[in-house]
Design an enzyme around this catalytic site. Structure first.
Site, PDB file in Angstrom:
ATOM      1  N   ASN A 132       1.989   0.149  -1.614  1.00 44.61           N
ATOM      2  CA  ASN A 132       0.949  -0.504  -0.822  1.00 44.61           C
ATOM      3  C   ASN A 132       1.381  -1.894  -0.380  1.00 44.61           C
ATOM      4  OD1 ASN A 132      -2.023  -0.876   0.010  1.00 44.61           O
ATOM      5  ND2 ASN A 132      -1.658  -2.619  -1.344  1.00 44.61           N
ATOM      6  N   ASP A 234       0.795   3.735  -6.816  1.00 43.38           N
ATOM      7  CA  ASP A 234      -0.144   2.643  -7.043  1.00 43.38           C
ATOM      8  C   ASP A 234      -1.001   2.408  -5.795  1.00 43.38           C
ATOM      9  OD1 ASP A 234      -0.969   0.250  -8.688  1.00 43.38           O
ATOM     10  OD2 ASP A 234      -0.182  -0.801  -6.932  1.00 43.38           O
ATOM     11  N   HIS A 238      -5.329   2.300  -0.552  1.00 39.51           N
ATOM     12  CA  HIS A 238      -5.288   1.078   0.251  1.00 39.51           C
ATOM     13  C   HIS A 238      -4.079   0.987   1.171  1.00 39.51           C
ATOM     14  CE1 HIS A 238      -8.621  -0.081  -2.203  1.00 39.51           C
ATOM     15  NE2 HIS A 238      -7.897  -0.093  -3.303  1.00 39.51           N
ATOM     16  N   GLU A 271      -3.322   6.885  -7.690  1.00 42.75           N
ATOM     17  CA  GLU A 271      -4.387   6.033  -8.215  1.00 42.75           C
ATOM     18  C   GLU A 271      -5.412   5.811  -7.113  1.00 42.75           C
ATOM     19  OE1 GLU A 271      -4.893   1.549 -10.117  1.00 42.75           O
ATOM     20  OE2 GLU A 271      -3.636   1.870  -8.339  1.00 42.75           O
TER      21      GLU A 271
END
Length: 528
Positions: A132, A234, A238, A271
């Site tokens: 991200n 991770d 987003h 996640e």
């Protein structure tokens, strides 16, 4: 007889001596292994806190390698390593070199040796892949920041300070960040860059095809050159801004397809801090996703002493996921490196901690254990204090305990070290070993769906797990007082005890469940 076979027999004997003969856990002798990773148990490791091999107070890869026998004895079939690449921070989620190993942790050769030794023990290796964002010190960002004409400028998301999209605060939509200031200034520039978590972690720009190709190269390197089995992704929600969820879903489909070209059986776990309705679409690209919703539900049930709705909720979540991807992998957890430790949430109550383990390892899913959870490590935020050093032995004998942080929660006054618990038949560690062993030897617990069973006591979580020729009736009393529950007529054939904890038993058509006890019954008409 092969050396590995002899070794496995020795380990099995050790487990029996320290766990299966426990006076509080009664485990049947059925031994046929059923689990197959990734539908096995995985163990999350913060390398910095795990085991220090060279005396510099910081955990490292060689130390982790030295503890692979412990993990094999525990029964796990995979490890997830928090970030191991160069970074200026202790947690290493602000990466400065996606191809490197942090020098505090060791060398590339150390890591390759770790992977080889893990694979010898049939333990898969999954690493944290932080896509991200990078760290502000990454050469890509430095070039992007210092030269608007740099080829790396569009590796990040930039906007003029007067652009309307930079105004106002961001919305808090997930439990992974409380940051509302998403746009960050650069001294001497009119441009702002986007960073969802904070200014030290600028978001990468996945609208840029060149950036995507670089990400695919990074994935290829770790799969081919370093031999890892997959990635924990991770902040998977987003990659694009909150108003572009479909772009997030499509990116992960593309990423999966590219990684499967390199390694067809690559494992990807994402996640996404959200409820099932939001998580489900991600299963198209991320076949495994952490089930935060069930972790919240289990904690609530444990605190309230009420288990009657857990199986109902889990069945609903599974249905959501399977409607989109029937082959999804439900990565269940009690806690992780971003949450208060489960033992602290349960106020240090050993009985509730054992019940937490019993729920995690008997409900559906492919469970993850956060390092130290199996010995009852404690911790509450800030983050450093939920990532404290693992306690291997009493201090005078512990030659690899890390010292990078002074522990406030997990000390020898609050937590019995692993070596002490290993010889205590009633310890939390041996309770975990028993349950993992049970699960690994059960097709129903490994692969079966969940069918809720409604009983007349709301403290009791009751459900059926069934797969092929194996059906199990699982009963947990989450309350502190004994419960005597009539066994409904439909379940009279469930008479063989596969597992019992805390003196749970059947008697004359009833189930007798002392406080915080578990009983697992197998359908007697089945092949044994």
């Amino acid at each position: 007889m092969k050396k590995n076979t002899l070794r496995n027999l020795f380990i099995a004997g050790t487990i029996c001596l320290t766990a299966a003969c426990s006076s509080t856990d009664k485990l049947s002798t059925q031994q046929t292994k059923a689990s197959e990773w990734p539908r096995g148990v995985t163990y999350e490791i913060f390398v910095q806190s795990f085991c220090d091999s060279d005396g510099d107070s910081i955990g490292d890869i060689k130390g982790m390698t030295s503890k692979l026998d412990y993990l094999q004895d525990l029964g796990v079939e995979g490890v997830w390593l928090m970030p191991i690449s160069p970074s200026p921070s202790y947690h290493k989620y602000d990466v400065t070199d996606y191809y490197g190993i942090h020098p505090d942790y060791g060398t590339k050769e150390d890591f390759q040796e770790f992977v080889r030794e893990a694979h010898k023990r049939n333990i898969r290796v999954v690493i944290d892949m932080v896509l991200n964002h990078s760290g502000v010190d990454h050469p890509w960002f430095q070039a992007s920041k210092n030269d608007p004409k740099s080829p790396y400028r569009n590796f990040y998301v930039w906007a003029h300070k007067d652009d309307p999209e930079t105004k106002g605060e961001g919305k808090i939509i997930a439990g992974d960040s409380d940051n509302v200031n998403r746009w960050h200034a650069v001294e001497g520039s009119d441009s702002l860059y986007y960073g969802y978590f904070y200014g030290g972690m600028p978001d990468l720009n996945f609208d840029n095809p060149k950036l995507r190709q670089e990400v695919f190269k990074i994935g290829r390197y770790w799969l081919e050159d370093m031999g890892v089995d997959g990635f924990r992704l991770d902040a998977a929600r987003h990659i694009f801004t909150d108003d572009r969820p479909e772009d997030n879903h499509n990116w992960w489909i593309e990423f999966k397809q590219e990684m499967q070209k390199i390694k067809p059986d690559v494992y990807l776990v994402g996640e996404v801090w959200a409820e099932a309705e939001i998580v489900a679409p991600y299963t198209k690209g991320l076949p495994a996703l952490f089930n935060f919703e069930m972790s919240w539900a289990m904690l609530k049930a444990l605190k309230e002493g009420r288990g009657d709705s857990l199986a109902i909720k889990h069945a609903r979540i599974q249905k959501y996921y399977s409607n989109i991807n029937p082959d999804f992998i439900d990565a269940t957890i009690l806690s992780n490196h971003d949450q208060n430790r489960i033992m602290s949430e349960l106020s240090g109550d050993q009985s509730k901690a054992k019940m937490a383990a019993s729920l995690l390892l008997t409900l559906p899913g492919s469970p993850y254990i956060y390092y130290g959870e199996e010995i009852g490590m404690q911790g509450k935020k800030p983050d450093e204090l939920i990532r404290e050093p693992f306690l291997w032995d009493v201090a005078s004998k512990d030659n690899c305990r890390t010292k990078w942080v002074n522990p406030e929660y997990s000390t020898e006054q609050t937590v019995a070290p692993a070596a002490v618990q290993a010889i205590d038949q009633n310890s939390l560690l041996n309770h975990y070993k028993n349950l993992i062993r049970l699960r690994n030897n059960s097709k129903a617990l490994t692969f079966g769906n969940v069918e809720p069973v409604q009983l007349e006591n709301n403290a009791v979580a009751a459900f059926i797990r069934i797969h092929e020729d194996e059906a199990l009736l699982v009963l947990h009393n989450l309350g502190g007082t004994a419960a005597t529950v009539p066994l409904p007529a439909a379940y009279k054939e469930f008479t063989k005890t596969r597992f019992g904890h805390n003196l749970a038993a059947t008697k004359k058509g009833t189930v007798q469940l002392p406080g915080y006890s578990t009983l697992i019954l197998q359908k007697q008409s089945q092949k044994q």
